[in-house]
Design an enzyme around this catalytic site. Structure first.
Site, PDB file in Angstrom:
ATOM      1  N   GLY A  12      21.866 -12.772  -7.649  1.00  0.00           N
ATOM      2  CA  GLY A  12      21.117 -11.747  -8.370  1.00  0.00           C
ATOM      3  C   GLY A  12      22.033 -10.556  -8.653  1.00  0.00           C
ATOM      4  N   ALA A  13      21.449  -9.379  -8.689  1.00  0.00           N
ATOM      5  CA  ALA A  13      22.220  -8.185  -9.033  1.00  0.00           C
ATOM      6  C   ALA A  13      23.357  -7.962  -8.028  1.00  0.00           C
ATOM      7  CB  ALA A  13      21.295  -6.969  -9.072  1.00  0.00           C
ATOM      8  N   GLY A  55      24.587  -9.939  -5.340  1.00  0.00           N
ATOM      9  CA  GLY A  55      25.506 -11.054  -5.129  1.00  0.00           C
ATOM     10  C   GLY A  55      26.364 -11.313  -6.348  1.00  0.00           C
ATOM     11  N   LYS A  79      20.758   4.174   4.847  1.00  0.00           N
ATOM     12  CA  LYS A  79      20.284   3.577   3.599  1.00  0.00           C
ATOM     13  C   LYS A  79      18.768   3.656   3.507  1.00  0.00           C
ATOM     14  CE  LYS A  79      20.794   0.640  -0.073  1.00  0.00           C
ATOM     15  NZ  LYS A  79      20.819  -0.753  -0.486  1.00  0.00           N
ATOM     16  N   ASN A 126      15.890   4.210   0.610  1.00  0.00           N
ATOM     17  CA  ASN A 126      15.009   3.095   0.253  1.00  0.00           C
ATOM     18  C   ASN A 126      13.547   3.347   0.594  1.00  0.00           C
ATOM     19  OD1 ASN A 126      17.497   0.585   0.910  1.00  0.00           O
ATOM     20  ND2 ASN A 126      16.633   1.123  -1.059  1.00  0.00           N
ATOM     21  N   ASN A 168      11.956   3.334  -3.024  1.00  0.00           N
ATOM     22  CA  ASN A 168      11.392   2.003  -3.265  1.00  0.00           C
ATOM     23  C   ASN A 168       9.884   2.021  -3.057  1.00  0.00           C
ATOM     24  OD1 ASN A 168      14.253   1.528  -3.033  1.00  0.00           O
ATOM     25  ND2 ASN A 168      13.815  -0.636  -2.703  1.00  0.00           N
ATOM     26  N   SER A 179      14.895  -1.698  -6.523  1.00  0.00           N
ATOM     27  CA  SER A 179      14.778  -3.160  -6.490  1.00  0.00           C
ATOM     28  C   SER A 179      13.371  -3.623  -6.099  1.00  0.00           C
ATOM     29  CB  SER A 179      15.807  -3.741  -5.520  1.00  0.00           C
ATOM     30  OG  SER A 179      15.610  -3.211  -4.223  1.00  0.00           O
ATOM     31  N   GLU A 185      10.128  -6.684  -0.141  1.00  0.00           N
ATOM     32  CA  GLU A 185      10.666  -6.661   1.227  1.00  0.00           C
ATOM     33  C   GLU A 185       9.932  -5.641   2.104  1.00  0.00           C
ATOM     34  OE1 GLU A 185      15.344  -7.553   0.620  1.00  0.00           O
ATOM     35  OE2 GLU A 185      14.598  -5.808  -0.461  1.00  0.00           O
TER      36      GLU A 185
END
Lengths: 308, 308
Positions: free
Chosen positions: A12-13, A15, A187, A191, A195, A258, A270
């Site tokens: 995806g973005a 990787g 992080k 997030n 998110n 994301s 997630e």
């Protein structure tokens, strides 16, 4: 040690971006690709960066882990919700000294990998980056940001330095840390609010969150909860980090975190890695997190509800 | 004093319900009706209650306040978001001693009316009721509950007793209080969590809120914030009120709080009356309300966002 053969799990973005950069720098990079396999085989991986644009072609793209075979380094760039699949995917990729670098968000993936495949393999990487997959095989990086690497439960050693040097040669700004959990909580400071609120406030981009003063207030209050909780867990993050995160987010414009992309695409969000597990660990350490608790409850409901 | 002529402003669920009951009991009730005027004139008002069903026909329905003319009592059953319209609607309905009974939710309508039309006219009514308008002129009351009445800034007097007796004769369980704000905060204990979370958690009914243990936890935590804030403002609500409210909500089944109905119908939601004004008053009194503050910010965003 050297990482001669690198396997990327999930193209995806994240990787696709790091894998393509490593391959361009000359490393032997293999991609395990699911839904985008045909597109990646036919057109390769296109990467657009602020001052840079390139296409990796051909791509060593594999449909199965068996086809890919053992690697020296496996970069795990799946969603944290896909961890169960790793029980099946990873065994064919491992030799005795294969290192596992997980780039997954939130908390829990290090312990998961350590438990299943051995703690000594596990390295965590936190991507402070602004990148989206815009189409199969097409990656648009708005802000390359940086990558923070840390061994799981060990200080920086030769392996980690080698890994960081590799990413640096590939054009990734990279740092190493002795404390993986510390970096993970840093992080989360971004997030958890961005998110989460991007979903809970109605499916809105980061610029629209920051355009509403009371929502910006909630971003800051959530960041403060995370920093206070991290402190109770032994990770000191200065309060000035809040302003720096807000200042770094403003120029990102209409950015979709994301989790919002997953939510809008009706993919699994997630929720446990980013909100549930941090909440549980923080409350177990005695932290009070009323805002995170409410946000978590709302996100659980929103992601389980049939949506209009 | 006697209320010979009664005007109902707003013939939705609340106004239609109480107005129809008063008319059935023989009172001279006039309705100011907007969107449902044709339906109400043609078919009257149908009311369904747990053990009771009746139709009021014909209905004294008016298109304009001028046509309705001065009343002894005006029952205001608009949304709090429609208060500005009262500046235009009310003057033709007033004589020197006209009483204004506002059944609006949340905080602010008493002061608004007192400021514009004289504090001595204002009576507040809090409807602890479960009622929906299911079609134009059709009202379905699932739980008749009770109506609490209080003078604005004055103790119970003859006027209020007369008013309560009138509702009682019409079949409404009715109580009077010396403290209007006290009753308003009690109603907020229910409205803040259920109306708010029903929207923020994805457009879900009260039973689905209570079916998720972490959302029920948020309901309870929000109720606790309201009770603590009310205490700081001088209104003592016992903590046992929380269990009683939850217990009363369970049998209501898949109930849509009025704010959720407005939200789903893309009508304006009473965000300021139910969440904004209580938050401001509570914080001015030194209360800390992190959950209400987050819910308010989310609702402001959700109700201003173009929705899918």
């Amino acid at each position: 040690m050297a990482f001669s053969k690198i396997g990327i799990v999930g193209a995806g973005a994240i990787g696709g971006y790091y894998g393509a950069l490593l391959a361009r720098a000359g490393y032997d990079v293999h991609f395990l690709v699911r839904s985008d396999l045909a597109a990646v085989r036919e057109h390769g991986l296109s990467v657009k960066r602020p001052n840079d644009e390139f296409r990796l072609y051909p791509v060593r793209a594999h449909a199965t882990a068996e086809e890919m075979g053992p690697c020296d380094l496996v970069v795990i760039a799946l969603k944290a919700t896909g961890n169960d699949a790793l029980n099946r995917i990873l065994p064919p990729l491992l030799h005795e000294r294969t290192a596992l670098l997980t780039l997954e968000n939130g908390l829990g993936s290090d312990e998961f990998l350590a438990d299943r495949f051995g703690a000594e393999r596990v390295i965590g990487g936190l991507c402070f980056i602004c990148v989206n997959r815009t189409a199969p095989g097409a990656i648009w990086c708005m802000q390359p940001g940086s990558l923070s690497l840390a061994e799981f439960g060990r200080p920086v050693g030769d392996r980690l330095k080698e890994l960081a040097a590799m990413f640096t040669r590939a054009g990734v700004k990279c740092s190493v840390s002795d404390d993986l959990a510390d970096v993970r909580w840093k992080k989360l400071v971004w997030n958890v609010p961005f998110n989460g609120l991007s979903i809970a406030a109605g499916g809105i981009t980061t610029d629209r969150i920051l355009a509403q003063s009371d929502l910006e207030g909630e971003v800051r209050a959530l960041m403060r909860e995370i920093i206070d909780a991290a402190a109770k867990l032994g990770h000191a993050i200065p309060l000035s980090f809040i302003d720096r995160q807000i200042d770094a987010t403003r120029p990102m414009g209409p950015y979709k975190p994301s989790s919002l992309i997953d939510f809008l695409a009706r993919k699994e969000v997630e929720v446990e890695a980013i909100w549930g597990e941090p909440l549980r660990r923080a409350e177990a350490a005695g932290a009070s997190m009323p805002r995170l608790r409410m946000l978590y409850a709302l996100l659980r409901s929103l992601t389980s509800t049939a949506r209009c």
